[in-house]
Enzyme design. Structure first.
Site, PDB file in Angstrom:
ATOM      1  N   GLU A  13      36.897  44.376  42.198  1.00  9.58           N
ATOM      2  CA  GLU A  13      38.146  44.521  41.589  1.00  9.58           C
ATOM      3  C   GLU A  13      38.864  43.533  42.044  1.00  9.58           C
ATOM      4  O   GLU A  13      40.228  43.173  41.582  1.00  9.58           O
ATOM      5  CB  GLU A  13      37.991  44.782  39.930  1.00  9.58           C
ATOM      6  CG  GLU A  13      39.065  46.294  40.614  1.00  9.58           C
ATOM      7  CD  GLU A  13      37.978  47.173  41.010  1.00  9.58           C
ATOM      8  OE1 GLU A  13      37.147  47.030  41.341  1.00  9.58           O
ATOM      9  OE2 GLU A  13      38.450  48.527  40.663  1.00  9.58           O
ATOM     10  N   ASP A  39      44.780  43.332  41.913  1.00 18.91           N
ATOM     11  CA  ASP A  39      43.583  44.427  41.407  1.00 18.91           C
ATOM     12  C   ASP A  39      43.838  44.250  40.204  1.00 18.91           C
ATOM     13  O   ASP A  39      44.616  44.688  39.484  1.00 18.91           O
ATOM     14  CB  ASP A  39      43.841  45.363  42.416  1.00 18.91           C
ATOM     15  CG  ASP A  39      42.636  46.708  42.005  1.00 18.91           C
ATOM     16  OD1 ASP A  39      41.797  46.692  42.922  1.00 18.91           O
ATOM     17  OD2 ASP A  39      42.608  47.071  40.972  1.00 18.91           O
ATOM     18  N   ILE A  40      42.753  43.959  39.364  1.00 20.87           N
ATOM     19  CA  ILE A  40      42.359  44.850  37.983  1.00 20.87           C
ATOM     20  C   ILE A  40      42.217  45.660  37.707  1.00 20.87           C
ATOM     21  O   ILE A  40      41.940  46.745  38.298  1.00 20.87           O
ATOM     22  CB  ILE A  40      41.120  44.086  37.320  1.00 20.87           C
ATOM     23  CG1 ILE A  40      41.099  42.509  37.628  1.00 20.87           C
ATOM     24  CG2 ILE A  40      41.292  44.546  36.346  1.00 20.87           C
ATOM     25  CD1 ILE A  40      39.739  42.030  37.954  1.00 20.87           C
TER      26      ILE A  40
END
Ligand code: ZN
Lengths: 343, 172
Positions: free
Chosen positions: A245, A202-203
């Site tokens: 994301e 996950d960004i």
């Protein structure tokens, strides 16, 4: 000389001429008449006539007719007609169908009719041949067109298939296809008792990237992460965009330790990579959750096993986020079903 | 001879349509032969038989060369040439030309001319008389092939053959 003696001489000469005409082997001029020139000429002409007729009857038109007058002239005319006809036949054989024979009555008519018929037949054959060639060409063209259409169809089918399993922004697999592939891999791992790992990625603060730099820059960031995954992973690994994301990677034949090492490599590469935004350079970090705990097949469905498998990676990811982000966390199941998390 | 009065040109034949609105382009064969045989007679008296024959051969050759230039010079194919020749000879009433043998490569031909303009129907004379025709054929073949030809009349109406037969051999 008496009249009877004269008659006897005439009779002898008449028989000589008749024998010249009738016998297969011609007689010579009797010795006692040898000095008579006209008889010698008659004898020679009759011999020449015999030779010519015999040769002509066997198809040889070459002998010269070496005497003159009505018979000689008539034979020469016949010879000229036949020789000319031979030449004309050669011309017809060479394709000149305008040749016509004259002066030979029925024979000429028949010959001419044959040449005309030959001409018509040949023209008809040539016309049919041309028609056939034309049809053939058209058929070949039709086949080409069909092949092209088929190829185009296959191509669009292929494109459609790719579209159906791909995330259009990043070019990675979409969630649906990932799940499909993951179920297959889970079955295989369970069947062969091979390790299988999953990484959730996950960004960090992605919403902030979108808010600060705009959606376009956000898209560029997602593409950059996707490219790093494509470049860094083995061909057997299965990366996908899981939503927003969030990315997910399935690693067949990899333990959590292997997967954590890979995740760490990815973390570093993402951390050091930059995206050129409209006004400035964007740098991001990302958090990772790793899991290799796979429930036993037993009574559960593959679908259920998969959802638990991913859920554990998700829990590890949650812990990574909670403990400061930009790190890799591995799910640890040693303390029972709830499990603790190892950094 | 520097000052030529009679050098041949087709113009010398004049405008026949204009000149003979009623009598037309044809005349009797008798008149044609009358002229030819009186020419022979007078020429022979002045020049001898051999010289007369030579003049007829050369005149025929000039006629063949000129006719080739006028009617056949555009034809390249030999068989086309022969066909065109046959048609022209017939249309002009010169005679019925037929080919017995033709070997273009060797330059060897045997042609016959029936109903020949010069000799058909003549009394039997014991010698070939179509010297003008020999020259005529030589002029045509030489023009077409570009090689000199020797043309001989080997059978003639005048020798009792009813068909005139010519051999033509390229001189190499
Ligand atoms: Zn003759």
């Amino acid at each position: 000389m008496s009249l009877a003696e004269e008659f006897a001489i005439v009779d002898e000469l008449s028989k000589l001429v008749l024998d010249m005409l009738m016998l297969s082997k011609p007689p010579d001029v009797p010795e006692r008449f040898a000095s008579i020139d006209s008889l010698q000429t008659l004898h020679a002409n009759l011999l020449s006539l015999r030779d010519f007729l015999s040769a002509a009857a066997n198809g040889d038109l070459s002998p010269n007719i070496n005497f003159k007058g009505y018979i000689g002239g008539t034979l020469k005319m016949l010879q000229a007609n036949l020789r000319h006809m031979t030449w004309q036949t050669k011309m017809v054989a060479a394709g000149d169908f305008t040749q016509r024979i004259e002066f030979m009555g029925d024979f000429a008519n028949s010959f001419n009719a044959m040449v005309i018929q030959l001409d018509l037949t040949l023209k008809e054959v040539m016309r049919k041949d041309a028609e056939l060639k034309k049809t053939n060409t058209e058929l070949l063209r039709e086949i080409t067109i069909r092949r092209q259409a088929e190829a185009a169809l296959l191509e669009s089918e292929e494109a459609f298939k790719t579209m159906a399993i791909t995330d259009s922004l990043t070019g990675l697999y979409n969630r649906r296809h990932f799940n499909h592939r993951a179920e297959t891999e889970i079955s295989r791992a369970l069947r062969h008792k091979r390790p299988l790992s999953v990484i959730m990625l996950d960004i960090d603060f992605f919403k902030r990237v979108n808010d600060t730099y705009g959606h376009h820059s956000g898209d560029l960031v997602l593409q950059m992460v996707a490219n790093i995954l494509k470049e860094s992973l083995r061909s057997s690994d299965i990366p996908a965009r899981y939503g927003g994301e969030e990315f997910i990677i399935l690693l067949p034949d990899a333990t959590a330790v292997n997967a954590a090492t890979i995740a760490e490599t990815l973390r570093k590469r993402i951390e050091t990579a930059t995206v050129k935004g409209e006004k400035c350079t964007i740098k991001i970090t990302s958090s990772f959750g790793v899991n290799d705990h796979l429930a036993k097949a037993s009574s559960k469905s593959t679908e259920k096993i998969l959802s638990e498998f991913i859920d554990k990676a998700d829990q590890a990811l949650y812990l990574a986020k909670k403990s400061g982000r930009n790190k890799v966390t591995v799910y640890n199941n040693t303390k029972g079903d709830g499990g603790s998390l190892l950094v | 001879m520097t000052d030529r009065r009679y050098k041949f040109s087709w113009d010398l034949l004049g405008d026949i349509a204009l000149g003979r609105p009623n009598l037309g382009a044809s005349t009797s064969l008798e008149v044609y032969r009358l002229m030819q045989f009186t020419f022979r007679d007078v020429m022979e008296q002045h020049l001898g038989t051999e010289k007369t024959n030579q003049i007829f051969y050369e005149a025929g050759k000039l006629a063949g060369t000129e006719l080739y230039k006028k009617a056949f010079s555009a034809i390249k194919d030999f068989h086309e040439f022969i066909k065109s020749l046959q048609k022209t000879f017939r249309d002009m009433g010169i005679g019925i030309v037929r080919v017995e043998e033709a070997d273009l490569e060797k330059g060897s031909f045997v042609l016959t001319v029936s109903e020949d303009l010069d000799c058909s129907g003549l009394p039997e004379l014991g010698y070939e008389i179509c010297t003008y025709d020999e020259g005529f054929i030589a002029g045509l073949l030489e023009s077409f092939t570009g090689n000199p030809f020797e043309v001989k009349e080997i059978d003639c109406w005048c020798t009792g053959d009813r068909t005139c037969r010519f051999t033509a051999e390229a001189i190499k």
